[in-house]
Motif scaffolding. Structure first.
Motif: not given
Length: 431
Positions: A174-177, A234-238
Protein backbone atom coordinates in the motif's frame (compact mmCIF):
# COMPACT_ATOMS: atom_id res chain seq x y z
CA UNK A 1 17.27 17.58 -61.57
CA UNK A 2 19.38 19.94 -59.53
CA UNK A 3 19.58 20.79 -55.87
CA UNK A 4 21.17 23.14 -53.38
CA UNK A 5 21.73 22.81 -49.65
CA UNK A 6 21.86 25.34 -46.84
CA UNK A 7 22.13 25.00 -43.07
CA UNK A 8 18.89 25.41 -41.17
CA UNK A 9 17.90 25.60 -37.51
CA UNK A 10 17.92 22.85 -34.87
CA UNK A 11 20.52 20.60 -36.54
CA UNK A 12 18.80 20.41 -39.90
CA UNK A 13 19.84 21.11 -43.48
CA UNK A 14 17.42 22.48 -46.06
CA UNK A 15 17.75 20.75 -49.43
CA UNK A 16 15.94 22.52 -52.29
CA UNK A 17 15.36 20.06 -55.14
CA UNK A 18 14.22 21.19 -58.59
CA UNK A 19 12.76 18.70 -61.07
CA UNK A 20 12.38 20.10 -64.58
CA UNK A 21 9.18 19.65 -66.58
CA UNK A 22 10.54 16.69 -68.56
CA UNK A 23 11.55 14.81 -65.41
CA UNK A 24 8.25 15.55 -63.71
CA UNK A 25 6.12 14.54 -66.72
CA UNK A 26 8.06 11.28 -66.94
CA UNK A 27 7.28 10.61 -63.27
CA UNK A 28 3.58 11.40 -63.85
CA UNK A 29 3.48 8.98 -66.78
CA UNK A 30 5.04 6.28 -64.61
CA UNK A 31 2.50 7.01 -61.88
CA UNK A 32 -0.33 6.73 -64.40
CA UNK A 33 0.96 3.38 -65.66
CA UNK A 34 1.34 2.10 -62.10
CA UNK A 35 -2.00 3.22 -60.64
CA UNK A 36 -4.50 3.54 -63.50
CA UNK A 37 -5.99 0.16 -62.66
CA UNK A 38 -7.58 1.50 -59.49
CA UNK A 39 -9.53 4.29 -61.19
CA UNK A 40 -13.00 3.99 -62.72
CA UNK A 41 -14.44 6.42 -65.31
CA UNK A 42 -17.91 6.04 -66.87
CA UNK A 43 -17.60 4.82 -70.45
CA UNK A 44 -14.21 3.14 -69.96
CA UNK A 45 -13.23 -0.25 -68.67
CA UNK A 46 -11.39 -0.06 -65.36
CA UNK A 47 -7.74 0.77 -65.99
CA UNK A 48 -8.29 1.69 -69.66
CA UNK A 49 -9.07 5.39 -69.38
CA UNK A 50 -6.37 7.66 -70.91
CA UNK A 51 -4.27 9.79 -68.56
CA UNK A 52 -5.84 13.03 -69.74
CA UNK A 53 -9.33 11.64 -69.09
CA UNK A 54 -8.40 10.60 -65.55
CA UNK A 55 -6.84 14.01 -64.85
CA UNK A 56 -9.97 15.75 -66.14
CA UNK A 57 -12.30 13.48 -64.15
CA UNK A 58 -10.38 13.27 -60.84
CA UNK A 59 -8.41 16.51 -61.00
CA UNK A 60 -5.04 17.59 -62.39
CA UNK A 61 -3.20 16.41 -59.28
CA UNK A 62 -4.60 12.89 -59.26
CA UNK A 63 -1.15 11.35 -59.87
CA UNK A 64 0.87 13.83 -57.81
CA UNK A 65 1.47 11.67 -54.72
CA UNK A 66 2.56 8.61 -56.66
CA UNK A 67 4.61 10.64 -59.11
CA UNK A 68 6.38 12.38 -56.26
CA UNK A 69 7.11 9.08 -54.50
CA UNK A 70 8.62 7.74 -57.72
CA UNK A 71 10.83 10.72 -58.52
CA UNK A 72 11.87 11.52 -54.94
CA UNK A 73 12.75 7.93 -53.96
CA UNK A 74 14.89 7.69 -57.10
CA UNK A 75 16.80 10.93 -56.49
CA UNK A 76 17.01 11.54 -52.73
CA UNK A 77 19.42 8.71 -51.76
CA UNK A 78 21.89 9.93 -54.39
CA UNK A 79 21.66 13.49 -53.08
CA UNK A 80 22.36 12.37 -49.52
CA UNK A 81 25.28 10.22 -50.69
CA UNK A 82 26.81 13.12 -52.62
CA UNK A 83 26.57 15.33 -49.52
CA UNK A 84 28.10 12.83 -47.08
CA UNK A 85 31.25 14.93 -46.70
CA UNK A 86 29.16 17.95 -45.71
CA UNK A 87 26.58 16.40 -43.38
CA UNK A 88 25.18 13.07 -42.19
CA UNK A 89 21.43 12.56 -42.37
CA UNK A 90 20.04 10.91 -39.23
CA UNK A 91 16.36 10.61 -40.09
CA UNK A 92 13.67 11.03 -42.71
CA UNK A 93 13.20 14.53 -44.13
CA UNK A 94 10.20 16.78 -43.70
CA UNK A 95 8.93 17.59 -47.19
CA UNK A 96 7.21 20.71 -48.48
CA UNK A 97 6.12 21.64 -52.01
CA UNK A 98 7.71 24.99 -52.85
CA UNK A 99 6.30 25.47 -56.36
CA UNK A 100 4.71 23.58 -59.23
CA UNK A 101 4.20 25.01 -62.71
CA UNK A 102 4.91 24.34 -66.37
CA UNK A 103 8.64 24.58 -65.67
CA UNK A 104 8.56 21.69 -63.20
CA UNK A 105 8.40 21.06 -59.46
CA UNK A 106 10.46 22.49 -56.63
CA UNK A 107 10.50 20.61 -53.30
CA UNK A 108 12.16 21.55 -50.03
CA UNK A 109 13.42 18.66 -47.90
CA UNK A 110 14.36 19.60 -44.33
CA UNK A 111 16.80 16.91 -43.27
CA UNK A 112 17.73 16.16 -39.64
CA UNK A 113 21.50 15.84 -39.51
CA UNK A 114 24.16 14.75 -37.09
CA UNK A 115 24.95 17.85 -35.05
CA UNK A 116 28.34 19.29 -34.31
CA UNK A 117 29.06 19.11 -30.60
CA UNK A 118 30.87 21.89 -28.75
CA UNK A 119 33.14 20.43 -26.07
CA UNK A 120 34.23 22.75 -23.31
CA UNK A 121 37.23 20.60 -22.42
CA UNK A 122 38.44 17.04 -22.68
CA UNK A 123 41.92 17.54 -21.25
CA UNK A 124 43.08 18.49 -17.78
CA UNK A 125 39.91 17.40 -16.03
CA UNK A 126 39.83 15.78 -12.60
CA UNK A 127 37.80 12.61 -13.04
CA UNK A 128 36.82 9.82 -10.69
CA UNK A 129 38.26 6.42 -11.55
CA UNK A 130 36.98 3.06 -10.34
CA UNK A 131 38.98 0.14 -9.02
CA UNK A 132 37.55 -3.19 -7.92
CA UNK A 133 39.57 -5.87 -6.15
CA UNK A 134 38.88 -9.55 -5.56
CA UNK A 135 38.79 -10.75 -1.95
CA UNK A 136 39.13 -14.25 -0.52
CA UNK A 137 35.42 -14.05 0.35
CA UNK A 138 34.60 -13.38 -3.32
CA UNK A 139 36.57 -16.46 -4.32
CA UNK A 140 34.78 -18.62 -1.73
CA UNK A 141 31.38 -17.46 -3.01
CA UNK A 142 32.41 -18.29 -6.56
CA UNK A 143 33.63 -21.73 -5.55
CA UNK A 144 30.34 -22.48 -3.81
CA UNK A 145 28.41 -21.86 -7.02
CA UNK A 146 29.38 -25.27 -8.40
CA UNK A 147 27.56 -26.87 -5.47
CA UNK A 148 24.30 -25.02 -6.22
CA UNK A 149 23.17 -27.53 -8.83
CA UNK A 150 23.84 -30.38 -6.44
CA UNK A 151 22.13 -28.81 -3.45
CA UNK A 152 19.17 -30.53 -1.81
CA UNK A 153 16.08 -28.42 -1.13
CA UNK A 154 14.48 -29.01 2.27
CA UNK A 155 11.60 -27.48 4.21
CA UNK A 156 12.83 -25.35 7.09
CA UNK A 157 10.83 -25.20 10.32
CA UNK A 158 13.40 -24.78 13.07
CA UNK A 159 14.94 -21.40 12.25
CA UNK A 160 14.09 -18.00 10.75
CA UNK A 161 14.58 -17.50 7.03
CA UNK A 162 17.91 -16.18 5.77
CA UNK A 163 19.55 -15.03 2.58
CA UNK A 164 19.67 -17.88 0.08
CA UNK A 165 16.38 -19.38 1.28
CA UNK A 166 13.28 -19.42 -0.88
CA UNK A 167 10.25 -18.19 1.04
CA UNK A 168 6.57 -18.61 0.24
CA UNK A 169 4.73 -15.41 1.13
CA UNK A 170 1.47 -13.55 0.76
CA UNK A 171 1.95 -9.81 0.52
CA UNK A 172 -0.15 -6.69 0.07
CA UNK A 173 1.54 -3.39 -0.75
CA UNK A 174 0.00 0.00 0.00
CA UNK A 175 0.98 3.62 -0.56
CA UNK A 176 -0.70 6.09 1.79
CA UNK A 177 -2.92 3.24 2.92
CA UNK A 178 -4.17 2.43 -0.59
CA UNK A 179 -3.29 -0.82 -2.38
CA UNK A 180 -1.66 -0.31 -5.80
CA UNK A 181 -1.72 -2.36 -8.99
CA UNK A 182 0.79 -5.21 -9.02
CA UNK A 183 1.55 -4.83 -5.32
CA UNK A 184 -0.21 -7.95 -4.04
CA UNK A 185 0.27 -11.70 -4.44
CA UNK A 186 -0.45 -15.00 -2.72
CA UNK A 187 1.87 -18.01 -2.37
CA UNK A 188 4.65 -16.07 -4.03
CA UNK A 189 8.04 -17.82 -4.08
CA UNK A 190 10.90 -15.39 -3.49
CA UNK A 191 14.58 -16.25 -3.27
CA UNK A 192 16.02 -13.99 -0.62
CA UNK A 193 19.13 -12.20 -1.80
CA UNK A 194 18.18 -12.48 -5.47
CA UNK A 195 17.44 -8.76 -5.79
CA UNK A 196 14.13 -9.53 -7.48
CA UNK A 197 12.25 -6.97 -5.37
CA UNK A 198 12.96 -3.30 -4.72
CA UNK A 199 15.82 -2.45 -2.31
CA UNK A 200 15.04 -3.14 1.33
CA UNK A 201 12.23 -5.63 0.73
CA UNK A 202 14.20 -8.86 0.89
CA UNK A 203 16.46 -7.60 3.70
CA UNK A 204 13.44 -7.02 5.94
CA UNK A 205 11.88 -10.40 5.14
CA UNK A 206 15.11 -12.06 6.27
CA UNK A 207 14.77 -13.11 9.91
CA UNK A 208 11.04 -13.84 9.76
CA UNK A 209 9.93 -17.15 11.23
CA UNK A 210 7.49 -19.62 9.75
CA UNK A 211 3.92 -18.34 10.20
CA UNK A 212 5.05 -14.84 11.19
CA UNK A 213 3.27 -11.74 9.88
CA UNK A 214 5.12 -8.46 9.54
CA UNK A 215 4.73 -5.01 8.00
CA UNK A 216 7.85 -3.78 6.22
CA UNK A 217 8.57 -0.25 5.03
CA UNK A 218 10.34 0.44 1.75
CA UNK A 219 10.80 3.26 -0.72
CA UNK A 220 10.41 2.84 -4.46
CA UNK A 221 13.49 4.03 -6.39
CA UNK A 222 13.30 7.44 -8.06
CA UNK A 223 13.82 5.72 -11.42
CA UNK A 224 11.13 3.05 -10.86
CA UNK A 225 9.33 2.15 -14.09
CA UNK A 226 5.84 3.08 -12.82
CA UNK A 227 5.61 6.89 -12.67
CA UNK A 228 2.94 6.86 -9.94
CA UNK A 229 5.27 4.91 -7.61
CA UNK A 230 8.60 6.66 -8.23
CA UNK A 231 10.17 7.71 -4.93
CA UNK A 232 7.04 6.77 -2.97
CA UNK A 233 7.12 5.23 0.51
CA UNK A 234 5.22 1.95 0.70
CA UNK A 235 4.19 -0.57 3.33
CA UNK A 236 4.02 -4.29 2.55
CA UNK A 237 2.05 -6.60 4.83
CA UNK A 238 3.90 -9.93 4.76
CA UNK A 239 2.60 -13.37 5.76
CA UNK A 240 5.42 -15.93 5.68
CA UNK A 241 3.86 -19.33 4.89
CA UNK A 242 6.89 -21.47 4.07
CA UNK A 243 10.69 -21.59 4.05
CA UNK A 244 12.76 -23.73 1.72
CA UNK A 245 16.45 -24.02 2.46
CA UNK A 246 19.29 -25.68 0.64
CA UNK A 247 21.73 -28.25 1.93
CA UNK A 248 24.97 -28.09 -0.05
CA UNK A 249 27.42 -30.95 -0.55
CA UNK A 250 30.92 -30.61 0.85
CA UNK A 251 33.29 -29.04 -1.64
CA UNK A 252 36.59 -30.94 -1.59
CA UNK A 253 39.18 -32.21 -4.06
CA UNK A 254 37.00 -35.09 -5.18
CA UNK A 255 33.96 -32.87 -5.68
CA UNK A 256 35.75 -30.35 -7.93
CA UNK A 257 37.35 -33.18 -9.90
CA UNK A 258 33.91 -34.60 -10.68
CA UNK A 259 32.00 -31.35 -11.15
CA UNK A 260 34.51 -28.71 -12.26
CA UNK A 261 37.22 -30.67 -14.05
CA UNK A 262 39.90 -29.27 -11.74
CA UNK A 263 42.79 -31.26 -10.29
CA UNK A 264 42.17 -30.05 -6.75
CA UNK A 265 40.17 -27.58 -4.69
CA UNK A 266 43.13 -25.20 -4.55
CA UNK A 267 43.55 -25.37 -8.32
CA UNK A 268 39.89 -24.57 -8.77
CA UNK A 269 40.13 -21.63 -6.35
CA UNK A 270 43.03 -20.28 -8.38
CA UNK A 271 40.97 -20.61 -11.55
CA UNK A 272 38.03 -18.81 -9.91
CA UNK A 273 40.28 -16.00 -8.70
CA UNK A 274 41.72 -15.54 -12.18
CA UNK A 275 38.21 -15.28 -13.65
CA UNK A 276 37.01 -12.85 -10.97
CA UNK A 277 40.09 -10.68 -11.35
CA UNK A 278 39.45 -10.45 -15.09
CA UNK A 279 35.85 -9.45 -14.40
CA UNK A 280 36.96 -6.87 -11.84
CA UNK A 281 39.49 -5.48 -14.31
CA UNK A 282 36.81 -5.14 -17.00
CA UNK A 283 34.37 -3.56 -14.56
CA UNK A 284 37.00 -1.08 -13.37
CA UNK A 285 37.88 -0.15 -16.92
CA UNK A 286 34.28 0.17 -18.14
CA UNK A 287 33.13 2.29 -15.20
CA UNK A 288 36.22 4.51 -15.39
CA UNK A 289 35.72 5.06 -19.11
CA UNK A 290 32.04 5.86 -18.52
CA UNK A 291 33.12 8.32 -15.84
CA UNK A 292 35.52 10.01 -18.26
CA UNK A 293 32.90 10.41 -20.98
CA UNK A 294 30.31 11.61 -18.47
CA UNK A 295 32.72 14.29 -17.21
CA UNK A 296 33.44 15.47 -20.74
CA UNK A 297 29.75 15.44 -21.68
CA UNK A 298 29.10 17.77 -18.74
CA UNK A 299 31.19 20.38 -20.58
CA UNK A 300 29.59 19.72 -23.99
CA UNK A 301 26.67 21.24 -25.88
CA UNK A 302 24.83 19.96 -28.93
CA UNK A 303 21.45 20.55 -30.51
CA UNK A 304 20.34 16.94 -30.86
CA UNK A 305 17.59 16.41 -33.47
CA UNK A 306 14.54 14.50 -32.32
CA UNK A 307 15.15 11.86 -35.00
CA UNK A 308 18.38 10.80 -33.26
CA UNK A 309 16.64 10.57 -29.90
CA UNK A 310 13.76 8.55 -31.33
CA UNK A 311 16.21 6.16 -32.99
CA UNK A 312 18.04 5.65 -29.69
CA UNK A 313 14.75 5.17 -27.82
CA UNK A 314 13.83 2.52 -30.40
CA UNK A 315 16.99 0.61 -29.43
CA UNK A 316 16.32 0.94 -25.70
CA UNK A 317 12.72 -0.24 -26.08
CA UNK A 318 13.89 -3.16 -28.20
CA UNK A 319 16.46 -4.15 -25.56
CA UNK A 320 13.77 -4.00 -22.87
CA UNK A 321 11.45 -6.11 -25.03
CA UNK A 322 14.17 -8.75 -25.47
CA UNK A 323 14.70 -8.94 -21.71
CA UNK A 324 10.98 -9.46 -21.22
CA UNK A 325 11.01 -12.24 -23.82
CA UNK A 326 13.65 -14.10 -21.81
CA UNK A 327 11.16 -14.02 -18.91
CA UNK A 328 8.35 -15.31 -21.13
CA UNK A 329 6.60 -11.93 -21.36
CA UNK A 330 5.50 -9.71 -24.22
CA UNK A 331 5.93 -5.95 -24.20
CA UNK A 332 2.28 -5.29 -24.96
CA UNK A 333 1.25 -7.45 -21.98
CA UNK A 334 3.75 -5.63 -19.76
CA UNK A 335 2.28 -2.26 -20.78
CA UNK A 336 -1.22 -3.46 -19.95
CA UNK A 337 -0.05 -4.75 -16.57
CA UNK A 338 1.65 -1.44 -15.82
CA UNK A 339 -1.41 0.46 -17.12
CA UNK A 340 0.73 2.67 -19.36
CA UNK A 341 0.73 3.58 -23.04
CA UNK A 342 3.59 3.03 -25.46
CA UNK A 343 4.02 6.80 -25.68
CA UNK A 344 4.38 7.09 -21.90
CA UNK A 345 6.69 4.06 -21.82
CA UNK A 346 8.95 5.52 -24.50
CA UNK A 347 9.10 8.85 -22.66
CA UNK A 348 10.78 7.07 -19.73
CA UNK A 349 13.82 6.40 -21.94
CA UNK A 350 14.31 9.99 -23.10
CA UNK A 351 16.96 10.81 -20.48
CA UNK A 352 18.98 7.68 -21.24
CA UNK A 353 18.68 8.33 -24.97
CA UNK A 354 20.04 11.88 -24.59
CA UNK A 355 22.98 10.59 -22.54
CA UNK A 356 23.84 7.87 -25.03
CA UNK A 357 23.55 10.13 -28.08
CA UNK A 358 25.64 12.86 -26.47
CA UNK A 359 28.31 10.30 -25.49
CA UNK A 360 28.48 9.06 -29.08
CA UNK A 361 28.77 12.61 -30.42
CA UNK A 362 31.51 13.49 -27.93
CA UNK A 363 33.53 10.37 -28.73
CA UNK A 364 33.20 10.98 -32.46
CA UNK A 365 34.25 14.62 -32.10
CA UNK A 366 37.39 13.83 -30.07
CA UNK A 367 38.38 11.01 -32.43
CA UNK A 368 38.12 13.37 -35.42
CA UNK A 369 39.80 16.29 -33.64
CA UNK A 370 42.76 14.21 -32.45
CA UNK A 371 42.83 12.22 -35.70
CA UNK A 372 42.82 8.91 -33.86
CA UNK A 373 42.94 6.10 -36.38
CA UNK A 374 43.60 2.38 -36.65
CA UNK A 375 46.67 1.69 -38.78
CA UNK A 376 46.76 -1.28 -41.19
CA UNK A 377 49.50 -2.81 -39.04
CA UNK A 378 47.33 -2.58 -35.91
CA UNK A 379 44.38 -4.15 -37.71
CA UNK A 380 46.56 -6.97 -39.07
CA UNK A 381 47.96 -7.63 -35.59
CA UNK A 382 44.46 -7.89 -34.15
CA UNK A 383 43.37 -10.22 -36.93
CA UNK A 384 46.44 -12.41 -36.34
CA UNK A 385 45.59 -12.53 -32.63
CA UNK A 386 42.02 -13.64 -33.34
CA UNK A 387 43.21 -16.17 -35.92
CA UNK A 388 45.61 -17.71 -33.43
CA UNK A 389 42.81 -18.07 -30.87
CA UNK A 390 40.88 -20.34 -33.28
CA UNK A 391 43.92 -22.23 -34.57
CA UNK A 392 44.12 -20.59 -37.99
CA UNK A 393 46.71 -18.59 -39.85
CA UNK A 394 45.99 -14.92 -40.44
CA UNK A 395 45.50 -15.53 -44.16
CA UNK A 396 43.05 -18.37 -43.54
CA UNK A 397 41.15 -16.29 -41.03
CA UNK A 398 40.93 -13.27 -43.38
CA UNK A 399 39.27 -15.38 -46.06
CA UNK A 400 36.41 -16.24 -43.70
CA UNK A 401 35.96 -12.71 -42.36
CA UNK A 402 32.91 -10.58 -43.06
CA UNK A 403 33.73 -6.92 -43.94
CA UNK A 404 31.82 -5.90 -40.83
CA UNK A 405 34.34 -7.81 -38.71
CA UNK A 406 37.13 -5.64 -40.05
CA UNK A 407 35.10 -2.52 -39.31
CA UNK A 408 34.50 -3.76 -35.78
CA UNK A 409 38.21 -4.43 -35.26
CA UNK A 410 39.09 -0.93 -36.52
CA UNK A 411 36.46 0.61 -34.25
CA UNK A 412 37.71 -1.37 -31.25
CA UNK A 413 41.29 -0.23 -31.85
CA UNK A 414 40.21 3.41 -32.20
CA UNK A 415 38.16 3.33 -28.98
CA UNK A 416 41.04 1.72 -27.08
CA UNK A 417 43.45 4.39 -28.33
CA UNK A 418 40.92 7.11 -27.53
CA UNK A 419 40.64 6.11 -23.87
CA UNK A 420 44.39 5.64 -23.57
CA UNK A 421 44.67 9.24 -24.79
CA UNK A 422 41.99 10.54 -22.41
CA UNK A 423 43.43 8.70 -19.41
CA UNK A 424 46.86 10.14 -20.02
CA UNK A 425 45.53 13.69 -20.53
CA UNK A 426 43.28 13.89 -17.49
CA UNK A 427 43.80 13.49 -13.74
CA UNK A 428 42.14 10.30 -12.50
CA UNK A 429 41.53 9.72 -8.81
CA UNK A 430 40.01 6.98 -6.68
CA UNK A 431 38.20 7.42 -3.38
Amino acid sequence: MNYKTEPSEKSTVKVTITYNSEEWNDAVNKAYAKTRGKYTVPGFRKGKAPKAVLENFYGKGVFFDEAFNIIFSASYPGIIESCKDSFTAVGDPDLALDSMDDNGVVVIATVPVKPDVEIGSYKGLKIKAYEYNVTDEDVEKEVKKIAAGKAETVDVTDRPCQSGDTVIIDFVGTVDGVAFAGGSAEDYELELGSGAFIPGFEDQVCGMALGEKRDINVNFPDDYQADDLKGKAAVFAINLKGIKGKVYPEIDDEFVKQNAGAESLEAYKAKCREKLEKQAENRSRNETENSIIEAICDTAKAEIPQAMLESEIDKLVQDFSYRLMYQGLKLEDYLKYMDTSMEEFRAQFLGSAKTRVMSTLVIDKIVRTEQIKATPEEVDAKIAEQAESVGKTAEEYKKSMDPRQTEYIESDIIVTKLFDFLKSNNELYTE
